[in-house]
Enzyme design. Sequence first.
Site: not given
Ligand code: TDX
Length: 357
Positions: A136-138, A164, A168
């Site tokens: 993942t890019d993370e 997480y 990874k």
């Molecule tokens: O309820 C929320 N409110 C909110 O503001 C959630 C669930 C997320 N967010 C924000 C957090 C992040 O900045 O939205 C953005 C995206 O969140 P996620 O969907 O949880 O993704 P992220 O944390 O960016 O991680 C994702 O990208 C890399 C995937 O979950 C990973 O599996 C992938 O490897």
Amino acid sequence: MTDTLLNVDRHLLITGGCGFIGSNFVRFIRAQRPAWRITNLDSLTEAGNLQNLADVAVGEHYRFIKGNICDRALVERLIDECTDIVHLAAETHVDRSIMDAGPFVQTNVVGTQTILDAALKVFKARSSGRLVFASTDEVYGSLPLDTMSERFTEDSPLRPNNPYSASKAAADMMVRAYHETFALDCVVTRCCNNFGPNQFPEKVIPLFVTNLLEGHSVPLYGDGKNVRDWIHVEDYCSALLAVLERGHSGATYNVGANNERSNLELTHELLRLLGCGPEMVRHVPDRLGHDLRYAIDAGKLECELGWQAERSAWPAALERTVKWYQDNESWWRAVKSGAYKDYYKRQYGLFEGESGE
Ligand code: TDX
């Protein structure tokens, strides 16, 4: 071991094939390489759902095995029956890893090492077989918001910031080590945020879309300025297929679609598409260790393998995704019941009007 040949009939072991990316990848391979056989190994934890594959899980070219990637005997037997592995099984949600990192180390690190050991034994004995690993890019950590031109390349340092991404990164480095130490034929992808059909509604897009469809507010973390780079899952599937068939052994490829949006921009786009007003946004405390910005330079994949993102451009791709959730209400309503409800309550508290009993 040499790079595997193009256009040979293959039997893929896909781990995590019932999850979001996995089920889209199974569907993609069925359409693009109909002669290939698929063994889908999935433990059917919360995010893995047989319903995700109800339309394609038929015929002699497909079989489903319920099992855990940490089960060495099972994994070795299945690898022995397959030609190559696309390893997608993982614990993937950052917020869950903050609540409890244990399952992330077990599945993402120990599970990957189990697959590597089994692949080493089987592939070495037969001198063929490739492992594609979805990192993942993370793993690169976070970019600042004030230098928007900077992007992650494959040579950027790994600086994971949450349990997480640390798990990874550990798995990603184990794959590298098995290639360097034992010459195991491995290719790694590091992809940006995926969106599309069948995504578990703990991730921001399906969570926000389904909340709005239910008439609930959407929980935006912090000031909403965090930036993510969004790719449609079918574009990621085509990248996985490209690296499986044509990637250089031992190489890592970034996958991205040049589609950066702040969470605030994303939220307002979703509100617009669903005809909702700004009063539906609930500002909630920020995620711990919340990475500010991810941005991917996918130039290596584009130049070396001729891959292009073709299905990710907004607003069309986002509109199609929203429509999928509108058209598949029974899917997400089933997914959002049961154990998911406890998670949601722990994470966000109660919806307005709920008693908590
Ligand atoms: O309820 C929320 N409110 C909110 O503001 C959630 C669930 C997320 N967010 C924000 C957090 C992040 O900045 O939205 C953005 C995206 O969140 P996620 O969907 O949880 O993704 P992220 O944390 O960016 O991680 C994702 O990208 C890399 C995937 O979950 C990973 O599996 C992938 O490897």
